[in-house]
Motif scaffolding. Structure first.
Motif, short mmCIF file in Angstrom:
data_model
loop_
_atom_site.label_atom_id
_atom_site.label_comp_id
_atom_site.label_asym_id
_atom_site.label_seq_id
_atom_site.Cartn_x
_atom_site.Cartn_y
_atom_site.Cartn_z
N GLU A 81 38.35 32.66 43.35
CA GLU A 81 39.25 31.51 43.31
C GLU A 81 39.98 31.34 44.63
O GLU A 81 40.26 30.21 45.06
CB GLU A 81 40.25 31.71 42.16
N ARG A 82 40.30 32.45 45.27
CA ARG A 82 41.03 32.41 46.54
C ARG A 82 40.15 31.82 47.67
O ARG A 82 40.63 31.04 48.49
CB ARG A 82 41.48 33.82 46.91
N THR A 83 38.87 32.23 47.70
CA THR A 83 38.00 31.87 48.83
C THR A 83 37.12 30.66 48.55
O THR A 83 36.58 30.06 49.49
CB THR A 83 37.08 33.05 49.18
N GLY A 84 36.95 30.30 47.28
CA GLY A 84 36.06 29.20 46.96
C GLY A 84 34.60 29.60 46.91
O GLY A 84 33.72 28.75 46.72
N ILE A 85 34.33 30.89 47.08
CA ILE A 85 32.96 31.40 47.00
C ILE A 85 32.73 31.87 45.57
O ILE A 85 33.56 32.57 45.00
CB ILE A 85 32.74 32.56 47.99
N ALA A 86 31.60 31.46 45.00
CA ALA A 86 31.32 31.80 43.61
C ALA A 86 31.35 33.31 43.40
O ALA A 86 30.93 34.09 44.26
CB ALA A 86 29.96 31.24 43.19
N LYS A 87 31.86 33.69 42.25
CA LYS A 87 31.95 35.12 41.91
C LYS A 87 30.57 35.76 41.94
O LYS A 87 30.41 36.88 42.43
CB LYS A 87 32.59 35.25 40.52
N GLN A 88 29.55 35.04 41.43
CA GLN A 88 28.20 35.59 41.40
C GLN A 88 27.66 35.81 42.81
O GLN A 88 26.93 36.77 43.08
CB GLN A 88 27.26 34.64 40.62
N THR A 89 28.05 34.91 43.72
CA THR A 89 27.60 35.04 45.11
C THR A 89 28.21 36.28 45.76
O THR A 89 27.52 37.05 46.44
CB THR A 89 27.99 33.79 45.91
N ILE A 90 29.52 36.49 45.53
CA ILE A 90 30.17 37.67 46.10
C ILE A 90 29.54 38.93 45.54
O ILE A 90 29.24 39.88 46.27
CB ILE A 90 31.69 37.65 45.80
N THR A 129 29.44 44.22 53.40
CA THR A 129 30.80 44.74 53.28
C THR A 129 31.61 43.73 52.48
O THR A 129 31.26 42.53 52.43
CB THR A 129 31.45 44.94 54.66
N PHE A 130 32.68 44.19 51.89
CA PHE A 130 33.46 43.28 51.09
C PHE A 130 34.09 42.17 51.94
O PHE A 130 34.14 41.01 51.53
CB PHE A 130 34.56 44.03 50.32
N ALA A 131 34.52 42.54 53.13
CA ALA A 131 35.13 41.55 54.02
C ALA A 131 34.14 40.44 54.33
O ALA A 131 34.48 39.25 54.31
CB ALA A 131 35.62 42.22 55.29
N ALA A 132 32.88 40.81 54.62
CA ALA A 132 31.87 39.81 54.93
C ALA A 132 31.53 38.98 53.71
O ALA A 132 31.29 37.77 53.80
CB ALA A 132 30.61 40.49 55.47
N ALA A 133 31.53 39.62 52.55
CA ALA A 133 31.14 38.92 51.33
C ALA A 133 32.11 37.80 50.97
O ALA A 133 31.70 36.79 50.40
CB ALA A 133 31.05 39.91 50.18
N ILE A 134 33.40 37.98 51.31
CA ILE A 134 34.37 36.95 50.92
C ILE A 134 34.79 36.05 52.07
O ILE A 134 35.56 35.11 51.86
CB ILE A 134 35.62 37.61 50.30
N THR A 135 34.27 36.32 53.28
CA THR A 135 34.66 35.47 54.41
C THR A 135 33.50 34.64 54.94
O THR A 135 33.73 33.69 55.70
CB THR A 135 35.23 36.33 55.55
N ALA A 174 33.63 44.47 35.18
CA ALA A 174 33.68 43.97 36.55
C ALA A 174 34.85 43.04 36.75
O ALA A 174 35.41 42.95 37.85
CB ALA A 174 32.38 43.24 36.88
N SER A 175 35.27 42.36 35.66
CA SER A 175 36.37 41.41 35.80
C SER A 175 37.71 42.10 36.01
O SER A 175 38.66 41.50 36.48
CB SER A 175 36.44 40.51 34.57
N THR A 176 37.78 43.41 35.68
CA THR A 176 39.05 44.12 35.86
C THR A 176 39.02 45.05 37.07
O THR A 176 40.03 45.62 37.43
CB THR A 176 39.37 44.96 34.60
N THR A 177 37.82 45.21 37.67
CA THR A 177 37.74 46.03 38.88
C THR A 177 38.36 45.27 40.04
O THR A 177 38.12 44.07 40.20
CB THR A 177 36.28 46.36 39.21
N THR A 178 39.18 45.93 40.82
CA THR A 178 39.87 45.25 41.93
C THR A 178 39.28 45.66 43.27
O THR A 178 38.73 46.75 43.43
CB THR A 178 41.37 45.57 41.90
N TYR A 179 39.40 44.74 44.22
CA TYR A 179 38.86 44.97 45.58
C TYR A 179 39.97 44.65 46.58
O TYR A 179 40.71 43.67 46.42
CB TYR A 179 37.66 44.06 45.84
N GLU A 180 40.06 45.46 47.63
CA GLU A 180 41.15 45.31 48.61
C GLU A 180 40.64 44.67 49.89
O GLU A 180 39.56 45.01 50.40
CB GLU A 180 41.77 46.67 48.92
N HIS A 181 41.44 43.73 50.42
CA HIS A 181 41.13 43.09 51.70
C HIS A 181 42.42 42.57 52.31
O HIS A 181 43.20 41.89 51.63
CB HIS A 181 40.14 41.93 51.51
#
Length: 244
Positions: free
Chosen positions: A211-220, A229-235, A192-199
Motif C-alpha cells: 500500500e505504501r509503494t503502490g507495488i502489488a503484494k504478489q509482485t513484492i 533484496t527487500f529494498a530492491a523489491a519495494i523500490t 505472510a500477512s503478519t510477517t514484518t519487513y524492515e526498510h
C-alpha cells in the motif's frame, strides 16, 4: 422404612442413605446442627420434602428402589403422629439407634423396576408404561439408568437414536479438538500477512509495504522468492509491458 438387607448396588444404597437421613431429620431432628432454630428449620424442611410429591423426590426414590407415593403416604402418617419440630428439638426422646430399628421394622416393599415411577417433563409413569409408549426395551432402560443416564434419555431414545446421538456428540468433540489444534497451529506459524519487513527504519507487513509503494503484494513476494533484496523489491517500479 427400607429393606432389611442393604441394596447390593452401591449407588442404590447411597440414595437409600440420603432418604434415611431426611427421614431421621424429619422424625427425630437433625444431628449436624447445634443451633435450636437451625434444627427446627431443617426438621420442618425435611417434613415438607417427604410429604409433598415432587420430581426431585420421585427421582431420588427411584434411584433408591423405593416407591415414592408409598413413602409420602407413610411419612404423612408418621409426621402427623410426631411432635412439632419445636417440641421435638426441645426434648428428643428417640435416639438414632432406636430410630433405625423402628425404620427397619416399618418398611415398604421394594418396588420392582417395571413398577417404579419416573417423572419426565412433568409426567409421571411407571418404567413399564414409559417403555410401552416409547418402544424402548425395559432391560435397556434399566441398564441405561444404572450407567448414569438421565431419566428422559434412558426412556425416550431408541437404540438408533442413541447411536445417532452418540455419533453426533463424538463428531462435535472431534471438531472441537481439531479446531483447537488448528488455532494452536496458526498461533505457532505466523502467516505472510503478519510477517514484518524492515526498510529505512520502518517495519511493516508485506501488505502495508504494498500500500505504501503502490507495488502489488504478489509482485513484492515474487521478487523476494527470486532472490531480490527487500529494498530492491519495494523500490523498483514494475515494468509495464505493452506500452511504448
Amino acid at each position: 422404612m427400607f429393606e432389611r438387607e442393604p441394596a447390593t448396588d452401591p449407588r442404590q444404597r447411597l440414595w437409600q442413605v440420603v432418604l434415611l437421613t431426611a427421614i431421621e431429620d424429619a422424625l427425630i431432628g437433625p444431628s449436624g446442627e447445634f443451633e435450636a432454630h437451625n434444627k427446627v428449620r431443617v426438621c420442618a424442611e425435611a417434613r415438607s420434602y417427604l410429604t409433598t410429591p415432587s420430581k426431585d423426590l420421585s427421582e431420588v426414590c427411584a434411584l433408591a428402589g423405593i416407591d415414592a407415593q408409598a413413602l409420602v403416604d407413610r411419612m404423612r402418617v408418621k409426621i402427623a403422629q410426631a411432635p412439632t419440630p419445636e417440641d421435638l428439638i426441645a426434648g428428643t426422646k428417640m435416639n438414632r439407634q432406636t430410630f433405625s430399628k423402628a425404620a427397619s421394622d416399618d418398611k415398604p416393599k421394594r418396588i420392582p423396576f417395571p413398577d417404579r415411577q419416573f417423572t419426565i417433563n412433568g409426567t409421571t409413569r411407571t418404567a413399564s408404561e414409559w417403555c410401552q409408549r416409547t418402544g424402548v426395551d425395559l432391560q435397556l432402560a434399566h441398564n441405561r439408568l444404572n450407567r448414569g443416564w438421565a431419566t428422559d434419555r434412558a426412556f425416550l431414545l431408541t437404540r438408533q437414536e442413541a447411536k445417532q446421538h452418540a455419533a453426533a456428540e463424538a463428531r462435535a468433540s472431534y471438531n472441537i479438538v481439531m479446531s483447537r489444534k488448528s488455532a494452536a497451529s496458526r498461533k505457532r506459524r505466523p502467516s505472510a500477512s503478519t510477517t514484518t519487513y524492515e526498510h529505512d527504519g520502518e517495519r511493516l507487513t508485506l501488505l502495508e509495504w504494498s500500500e505504501r509503494t503502490g507495488i502489488a503484494k504478489q509482485t513484492i513476494a515474487k521478487r523476494l522468492r527470486s532472490g531480490w533484496t527487500f529494498a530492491a523489491a519495494i523500490t523498483t517500479p514494475p515494468i509495464r509491458r505493452g506500452h511504448g
